[in-house]
Design a protein around this motif. Structure first.
Motif, mmCIF file in Angstrom:
data_model
loop_
_atom_site.group_PDB
_atom_site.id
_atom_site.type_symbol
_atom_site.label_atom_id
_atom_site.label_comp_id
_atom_site.label_asym_id
_atom_site.label_seq_id
_atom_site.Cartn_x
_atom_site.Cartn_y
_atom_site.Cartn_z
ATOM 1 N N ARG A 254 0.707 106.228 -66.685
ATOM 2 C CA ARG A 254 1.570 107.478 -66.913
ATOM 3 C C ARG A 254 0.703 108.534 -67.511
ATOM 4 N NH1 ARG A 254 7.013 107.051 -66.752
ATOM 5 N NH2 ARG A 254 6.666 109.300 -66.959
ATOM 6 N N VAL A 255 -0.207 107.973 -68.391
ATOM 7 C CA VAL A 255 -1.060 109.387 -69.219
ATOM 8 C C VAL A 255 -1.845 109.882 -68.115
ATOM 9 C CG1 VAL A 255 -2.776 109.728 -70.976
ATOM 10 C CG2 VAL A 255 -0.698 108.185 -71.417
ATOM 11 N N THR A 256 -2.388 109.025 -67.185
ATOM 12 C CA THR A 256 -3.836 109.661 -66.608
ATOM 13 C C THR A 256 -3.051 110.276 -65.380
ATOM 14 O OG1 THR A 256 -3.760 107.468 -65.502
ATOM 15 C CG2 THR A 256 -5.505 108.048 -66.899
ATOM 16 N N ALA A 261 -3.057 114.543 -62.414
ATOM 17 C CA ALA A 261 -2.311 115.569 -61.489
ATOM 18 C C ALA A 261 -2.753 117.142 -61.356
ATOM 19 C CB ALA A 261 -0.679 115.394 -61.692
ATOM 20 N N TRP A 262 -3.057 117.601 -62.764
ATOM 21 C CA TRP A 262 -3.594 118.840 -62.959
ATOM 22 C C TRP A 262 -4.928 118.993 -62.465
ATOM 23 C CZ3 TRP A 262 -0.350 123.001 -64.220
ATOM 24 C CH2 TRP A 262 1.000 122.640 -64.701
ATOM 25 N N ILE A 263 -5.764 118.098 -62.983
ATOM 26 C CA ILE A 263 -7.150 118.097 -62.646
ATOM 27 C C ILE A 263 -7.605 118.064 -61.032
ATOM 28 C CG2 ILE A 263 -9.398 116.847 -62.738
ATOM 29 C CD1 ILE A 263 -8.485 115.985 -65.573
ATOM 30 N N THR A 264 -6.771 117.123 -60.323
ATOM 31 C CA THR A 264 -7.119 116.643 -58.905
ATOM 32 C C THR A 264 -6.428 117.857 -58.299
ATOM 33 O OG1 THR A 264 -5.287 115.114 -58.858
ATOM 34 C CG2 THR A 264 -7.071 114.272 -59.233
ATOM 35 N N GLY A 265 -5.083 118.304 -58.664
ATOM 36 C CA GLY A 265 -4.635 119.368 -58.014
ATOM 37 C C GLY A 265 -5.383 120.540 -57.858
ATOM 38 N N PHE A 266 -5.989 120.913 -59.064
ATOM 39 C CA PHE A 266 -6.712 122.080 -59.267
ATOM 40 C C PHE A 266 -8.167 122.020 -58.337
ATOM 41 C CE2 PHE A 266 -10.620 124.184 -61.265
ATOM 42 C CZ PHE A 266 -10.043 125.560 -61.025
ATOM 43 N N LEU A 267 -8.592 120.599 -58.367
ATOM 44 C CA LEU A 267 -9.935 120.470 -57.549
ATOM 45 C C LEU A 267 -9.551 120.547 -56.113
ATOM 46 C CD1 LEU A 267 -11.688 117.808 -59.623
ATOM 47 C CD2 LEU A 267 -12.213 120.352 -59.640
ATOM 48 N N LEU A 636 -7.690 109.428 -55.967
ATOM 49 C CA LEU A 636 -8.383 109.832 -57.192
ATOM 50 C C LEU A 636 -7.631 109.780 -58.571
ATOM 51 C CD1 LEU A 636 -10.282 113.015 -55.834
ATOM 52 C CD2 LEU A 636 -11.280 110.544 -56.027
ATOM 53 N N MET A 637 -6.493 110.042 -58.582
ATOM 54 C CA MET A 637 -5.657 109.682 -59.882
ATOM 55 C C MET A 637 -5.605 108.336 -60.230
ATOM 56 S SD MET A 637 -2.642 112.204 -60.020
ATOM 57 C CE MET A 637 -1.797 111.944 -58.408
ATOM 58 N N VAL A 638 -5.338 107.260 -59.201
ATOM 59 C CA VAL A 638 -5.383 105.933 -59.605
ATOM 60 C C VAL A 638 -6.901 105.489 -60.028
ATOM 61 C CG1 VAL A 638 -5.261 103.591 -58.745
ATOM 62 C CG2 VAL A 638 -3.701 105.179 -57.940
#
Length: 717
Positions: A254-256, A261-267, A636-638
């Protein structure tokens, strides 16, 4: 034989006889017939069977067996979560079908057995493939061996038990979930991609933190007995760390997910709204995948952090002289010092002779608290000219004092029978400045390792050392690198094995108490531009010349000159440490590769269960490339969750494994600083991201190029 006599300088005296018995002769009967002669000659018979038995009980062999067993359990643990993830995906996808089966009359137990049977069917090809892969792997590793690996029935049975047992264990939760499906759910339309967001229960977080804190509590709680502390650490701490990882895994997801979501979405240029709940909608699947990936990575992080932290005390620093030269098979007298220092390689150098011995710690003190847990009962005692090496504005010997005043300590070394001891040794045995260390000169041993007997020099000291009277602790110093220095230089002159410490005294006391009339070591800094090869060649010529003088022109035992510099010591420590740590890291790397199966499983399940969702997205104008990047971002989030969890638990496990050394003596190491090999860890993290990206590449590419009609034509479960 002549060559052997020339090398050793002594008459050839065989001490080993190889006997090949005729066919049919009984080895036990042969040994019994010569028992009397063997006893008289203090000889022993060693046949191949006894050698094999001794090797089987050898500590290194046992360690290898333990490592192999641990590897099996770790791989099995990782595979259990891969099977668990697969079955969980199947239960989620077939929820309506399972409910329909319940409505048609199947009982809960029948549904549960159906899921368990699927788990067993999954393990059968894995078992066959594992046996074949293991056979060929052993065959390749033993390339050049005349024997072919044998696959015994016990091996097959053990593998089968592990595979079936692991599959059944992984089936428990999915089978329970499947059996809880209500028949009424068969009449409810499938929710499709709009799944329910799972929440992390508070009890899971509390239980996870409680389990993870078992090892730190065993280390930090005051008043515990050492054995109790160790028992809690090993038997409750390590299982608690594993259980804590399982309990906390949903929280990590949940934390990651929130941050990732913000990091990978931006990249990857994916809107945050498309990613913020994807892992939580299938929490069990995400947790299983993250745990499968984190098993290998967390072990890699722990091994690398622990290994390179343990290397720190073995690496010398600038507080001690830069070069140590040892002369084996010969000794020099004090009168030889001017001639020795006049050699071309020692001109303009600051080198001084030192006197080295290896006394035992008195048996009475070895039984006292602190000492009783030590396996090493001797220390290396080095006598240096304190006034020359530790005095002046630029001292050669300038260690950091952990306890005691340098000026007072050096004055005490010169005036009384006292010594400096390393802080690792002092903390382990509980010695403080002013305490007594009882040392007994092992007078029964007149030979030192690698040297010829010297009548009247070894084992004939007079005074306090022979009687085992105390040496005062003048100071406690930080002395990194003494382990490797004494091991590689030949300073362990009597036993040659592990020693408890390297202690520093004034040369006067070794001359008076241990009757040292000669020296074999010089320590200091050489002149700039002098290489090790030049130093060894030049001093080797001088040593050979002195031996020939002593033998009146004869050859004698050829002296061995070895020069060790701070740089060569540090390089050898690093090189050897890299080899050992890399060997220990091979299994975690293999486990990270195996975890790709879990990632592939998750991506395929996500694609299959969300085909209609992606079809609707494509129908309203979302490009295929966006869909592909969404799947990549979720993968990548997993992976990010696995990385965060592995770093946290791996570093915690490494720190605890370092701290426990304070309660058990291992090579004199006590709580070295935690050292993170960032480059190696970065490569491992990059490997995880690359492998997971490759695993999602094909499913994501297929989803990008699938037609909207095919995606929308998916029927409900």
């Amino acid at each position: 034989m002549k060559v052997c006599e020339k090398i050793t300088g002594q008459p050839f005296a065989p001490n080993l006889i190889y006997v090949q018995l005729k066919e049919g002769v009984d080895k036990k009967e042969f040994t019994e017939n010569f028992r009397q002669e063997l006893v008289q000659a203090s000889a022993a018979v060693a046949d191949t069977d006894s050698i094999i038995r001794r090797l089987s009980s050898d500590r290194s062999v046992r360690s290898q067996k333990d490592s192999a067993e641990m590897s099996v359990w770790l791989v099995l643990f990782s595979c259990i979560f891969i099977i668990f993830t697969t079955l969980s995906i199947g239960v989620s996808e077939r929820a309506r079908r399972l409910a329909l089966m319940r409505a048609l009359g199947l009982g809960r137990m029948q549904i549960a057995l159906l899921i368990a049977g699927e788990g067993i069917f999954l393990c059968i090809p894995a078992l066959l493939g594992g046996l074949a892969a293991g056979f060929f792997l052993v065959y390749l590793l033993e390339e050049g061996s005349a024997s072919v690996p044998v696959l015994t029935w016990s091996t097959v049975l053990t593998a089968a038990v592990c595979a079936v047992g692991g599959a059944l264990l992984a089936s428990i939760i999915p089978a329970w979930r499947a059996s809880r499906q209500s028949p009424l759910e068969a009449a409810v339309p499938s929710s499709g991609f709009i799944g329910k967001v799972s929440r992390v229960p508070v009890w899971s977080v509390v239980a996870g933190l409680a389990c993870v804190c078992l090892q730190p509590a065993a280390l930090l709680l005051p008043g515990l007995e050492v054995e109790t502390r160790k028992w809690i650490f090993f038997w409750l701490g390590y299982p608690g760390l594993v259980a804590g990882a399982l309990f906390l895994a949903p929280t990590f997801v949940r934390v990651t997910e929130w941050t990732g979501a913000w990091i990978t979405g931006f990249l990857l240029h994916v809107p945050h709204s498309f990613l913020k709940m994807q892992l939580s909608r299938n929490l069990s699947r995400s947790v299983g995948t993250a745990v499968s990936m984190s098993v290998g990575l967390s072990l890699f992080v722990g091994v690398q952090t622990w290994g390179y932290s343990m290397l720190v005390p073995f690496s010398p620093d600038t507080s001690t002289p830069g070069t140590l030269v040892s002369f084996l098979h010969t000794e020099f007298k004090s009168a030889d010092v001017p001639e020795l220092m006049a050699r071309p390689s020692l001109r303009n150098s600051r080198m001084y002779p030192i006197y080295v011995d290896e006394p035992d710690i008195a048996p009475a003190q070895m039984k006292s608290p602190g000492f009783s847990g030590m396996r090493n009962r001797s220390i290396v005692l080095a006598g240096i000219p304190v006034a020359e090496m530790a005095g002046g504005s630029h001292p050669l010997f300038n260690p950091v004092f952990v306890s005691g005043n340098p000026q007072e300590a050096y004055a005490m070394l010169e005036s009384t029978r006292s010594l400096l001891i390393p802080d690792t040794f002092a903390r382990t045995v509980g010695l403080k400045v002013g305490d007594d260390l009882m040392l007994v000169n092992p007078s029964s041993r007149e030979l030192r390792s690698g040297n010829e007997p010297s009548a009247g020099i070894r084992g004939r000291g007079r005074g306090a050392a022979v009687r085992g009277e105390p040496w005062k602790v003048a100071g406690i110093v930080s002395f990194p690198g003494w382990h490797w220095l004494t091991k590689t230089s030949g300073m362990r002159v009597r036993r040659g094995g592990f020693v408890a410490a390297l202690a520093i005294a004034d040369e006067r006391w070794l001359k008076e108490e241990y009757a040292h009339q000669g020296f074999q070591f010089i320590w200091g800094d050489t002149a700039p531009g002098i290489s090790n090869v030049e130093l060894q060649n030049d001093l080797g010529e001088y040593a050979l010349m002195k031996v020939r003088e002593q033998e009146n022109g004869g050859e004698g035992a050829k002296p061995l000159v070895k020069a060790l510099t701070r740089e060569s010591l540090g390089g050898s420590v690093t090189s050897r440490g890299d080899d050992v740590i890399f060997t220990m890291s091979k299994l975690p790397i293999i486990m990270m590769v195996i975890a790709v199966l879990a990632v592939l499983n998750t991506v395929l399940a996500s694609v299959q269960s969300r085909r209609r969702e992606f079809g609707l997205m494509r129908a309203v104008g979302v490009p295929g490339g966006m869909v592909m990047r969404m799947l990549w971002a979720e993968t990548l989030m997993v992976s990010l969750c696995a990385v965060v969890m592995s770093l946290a638990l791996g570093v915690l496990g490494a720190w605890c494994s370092i701290q426990i050394l304070e309660y058990g003596y291992h090579f004199g190491i006590v709580t070295p600083p935690v050292t993170m090999p960032w480059a190696h860890l970065a490569c491992a993290v990059l490997l995880v991201f690359v492998l997971s990206s490759l695993a999602c590449l094909l499913p994501a590419w297929r989803m990008k190029h699938a037609s909207v009609t095919d995606l929308l034509s998916v029927r409900e479960g």
